[in-house]
Design a protein around this motif. Structure first.
Motif, PDB file in Angstrom:
ATOM      1  N   UNK A 353       0.924  -1.046   0.156  1.00  0.00           N
ATOM      2  CA  UNK A 353       0.003  -0.139   0.249  1.00  0.00           C
ATOM      3  C   UNK A 353       1.008   1.163  -0.074  1.00  0.00           C
ATOM      4  N   UNK A 354       2.005   1.361   0.670  1.00  0.00           N
ATOM      5  CA  UNK A 354       3.069   2.506   0.825  1.00  0.00           C
ATOM      6  C   UNK A 354       3.572   2.587  -0.674  1.00  0.00           C
ATOM      7  N   UNK A 355       3.793   1.599  -1.431  1.00  0.00           N
ATOM      8  CA  UNK A 355       4.510   1.620  -2.729  1.00  0.00           C
ATOM      9  C   UNK A 355       3.367   2.093  -3.602  1.00  0.00           C
ATOM     10  N   UNK A 356       2.041   1.548  -3.492  1.00  0.00           N
ATOM     11  CA  UNK A 356       1.174   2.172  -4.388  1.00  0.00           C
ATOM     12  C   UNK A 356       0.802   3.501  -4.185  1.00  0.00           C
ATOM     13  N   UNK A 357       0.782   4.111  -2.957  1.00  0.00           N
ATOM     14  CA  UNK A 357       0.421   5.462  -2.679  1.00  0.00           C
ATOM     15  C   UNK A 357       1.547   6.634  -3.390  1.00  0.00           C
TER      16      UNK A 357
END
Length: 476
Positions: A353-357
């Motif tokens: 999720x951090x990577x996607x954000x």
């Protein structure tokens, strides 16, 4: 010497005689007993000092700090603009807000599997304000014993003065909290003036009053009741615990049997463990539990009992750590694992999720373009023999400065925009433009033809956007 066993007296009305069913009355509600928390110093209290005051500082200052003329954090609901650390977000960026909330949730789950309720003990807003209120209470009314004596003493001028001072300071902090919270939605510099000059709107007064009362009630009166009965996290945290979760625990094998003794007494000769049964761990607990009873959902992992116990161990010349952050496996003398399947699961979801954000933020273009074809008329022929289609083009400038955008159209030979193609769009403005596109009939190969509208900022070719639409006409 004979010993006597106390016998429970049976009420004849509830006597379970043959043929009769015994009735038991169980009290499901108990009134709250006030908890007098004793002040303590130590490593974990120092950590909390920096975490709580740091969070308080950020909360009260961030709405006052400005970047480029805009507050550092400002949620402008009427304009549907959200200013965060120099970047403006709009409703179409709601997916990123959802991503941040998901990251916060998985972050909490990940930390909980490793260290239990450390969020509650060090960073939860309820903990932050409760500890601030307890600090004020101690400064005004004195130590734990003094507060107990004060509450038990008959009313008097001195007692009334201390109570009034304490509650006045609580209300002042609560009002500052409410004012600051509303200041994230209503420019705080204007709000501070408008409130006291009676120029603010009714909703501003309502929400300042609401959060003032909520803060005063939760941190001043309810305190641990919020953690025990109102917070859902206290109830579902256990599903994230396992034998390798590091939580505040009492070393039963080392401490038992407990009992009082002199410092120079031999605990081996007395047959006692390291716990001297002083009760300090209970007196410093903000939720009023006895950590020696084992893992309890009421424990918020604040570690005040660790600091209190370590202080007693130092005085008794015993090793520290009778109460410490540890795991169930370590208490049983078995090795503990940090990396476990659920840790990998939560960690992987968190990193994903951090990577996607981050990817979404890095690829985010702060301009939006939409082209809606006029459905009132399919097409028309102008006096030059060209086929015209009408559109409504919407340009939204999501940067912090005004921009001049150049509008163009492509996809069909001879396609051009009739009229002006350069438009100035203010920062945050959503400009709606009636636009007419003409195309030579010979260029049409279908009745429905794909075209592309494009905008580029004047002087910045990297700032732009494209959108597709349809051009209708007779096929030649």
């Amino acid at each position: 010497m004979s010993s006597q066993i106390p016998v429970k007296q049976v009420d004849p009305a509830t006597d379970a005689s043959p043929g009769k069913k015994k009735t038991e009355h169980v009290e499901l509600y108990a009134s709250r007993k006030k908890i007098y928390v004793k002040a303590v110093t130590g490593l974990y209290q120092r950590i909390r000092f920096f975490s709580l005051w740091g969070l308080m500082g950020m909360y009260f200052l961030f709405c006052w700090v400005q970047v480029g003329g805009e507050p550092l954090i400002y949620f402008n609901l009427p304009a549907r603009e959200f200013h965060l650390f120099g970047t403006t977000f709009f409703p179409k960026d709601f997916i990123m807000l959802s991503g941040m909330l998901i990251i916060a949730a998985f972050g909490l789950f990940f930390i909980t599997t490793l260290f239990g309720r450390v969020w509650c003990g060090y960073t939860c807003p309820q903990t932050v304000w409760t500890f601030i209120f307890m600090w004020v209470e101690e400064k005004v009314e004195g130590s734990r014993n003094k507060r107990i004596k004060l509450d038990q003493s008959p009313g008097g001028t001195a007692k009334m003065a201390k109570k009034v001072t304490k509650h006045a300071l609580w209300l002042l902090i609560a009002f500052a909290t409410g004012l600051t919270f509303v200041g994230y939605f209503y420019p705080v510099r204007e709000l501070s003036v408008d409130l006291f000059t009676l120029q603010a709107n009714g909703w501003a007064y309502f929400w300042v009053f609401f959060f003032t009362v909520a803060t005063y009630t939760n941190a001043g009166w309810l305190r641990e009741q919020v953690c025990l009965y109102m917070c859902p996290y206290a109830r579902f945290q256990s599903v994230m615990f396992d034998e390798d979760t590091r939580v505040v625990s009492y070393d039963y094998n080392r401490g038992e049997p407990r009992g009082g003794r002199r410092k120079d007494a031999s605990k081996a000769e007395l047959g006692l463990g390291d716990c001297i049964d002083c009760g300090q761990c209970v007196q410093v607990c903000p939720t009023g539990i006895d950590i020696r009873d084992g893992l309890q959902y009421e424990c918020i992992n604040c570690a005040l009992c660790i600091d209190a116990c370590d202080e007693i161990m130092d005085k008794m010349d015993y090793p520290r750590g009778l109460i410490r952050y540890t795991t169930e496996h370590e208490l049983e003398g078995r090795p503990s694992k940090i990396l476990r399947p659920r840790t990998f699961g939560y960690g992987a979801a968190l990193l994903l999720m951090i990577g996607a954000l981050v990817f979404t933020l890095l690829t985010r273009v702060p301009v939006q373009l939409d082209a809606i074809r006029d459905r009132g008329a399919l097409f028309k022929m102008n006096n030059r023999g060209m086929i015209e289609n009408s559109y409504t083009v919407k340009i939204q400038n999501m940067t912090e400065v005004p921009q001049v955008f150049i509008l163009s159209v492509s996809g069909l030979d001879t396609a051009r925009i009739i009229g002006d193609t350069a438009f100035r769009v203010a920062a945050g403005e959503n400009l709606s433009l009636p636009t007419v596109v003409e195309v030579s009939p010979e260029a049409l190969t279908e009745t429905h033809n794909d075209i592309t509208f494009s905008i580029r900022a004047e002087g910045d070719a990297t700032l732009g956007a494209n959108t597709e639409s349809r051009f209708l006409g007779d096929r030649r």
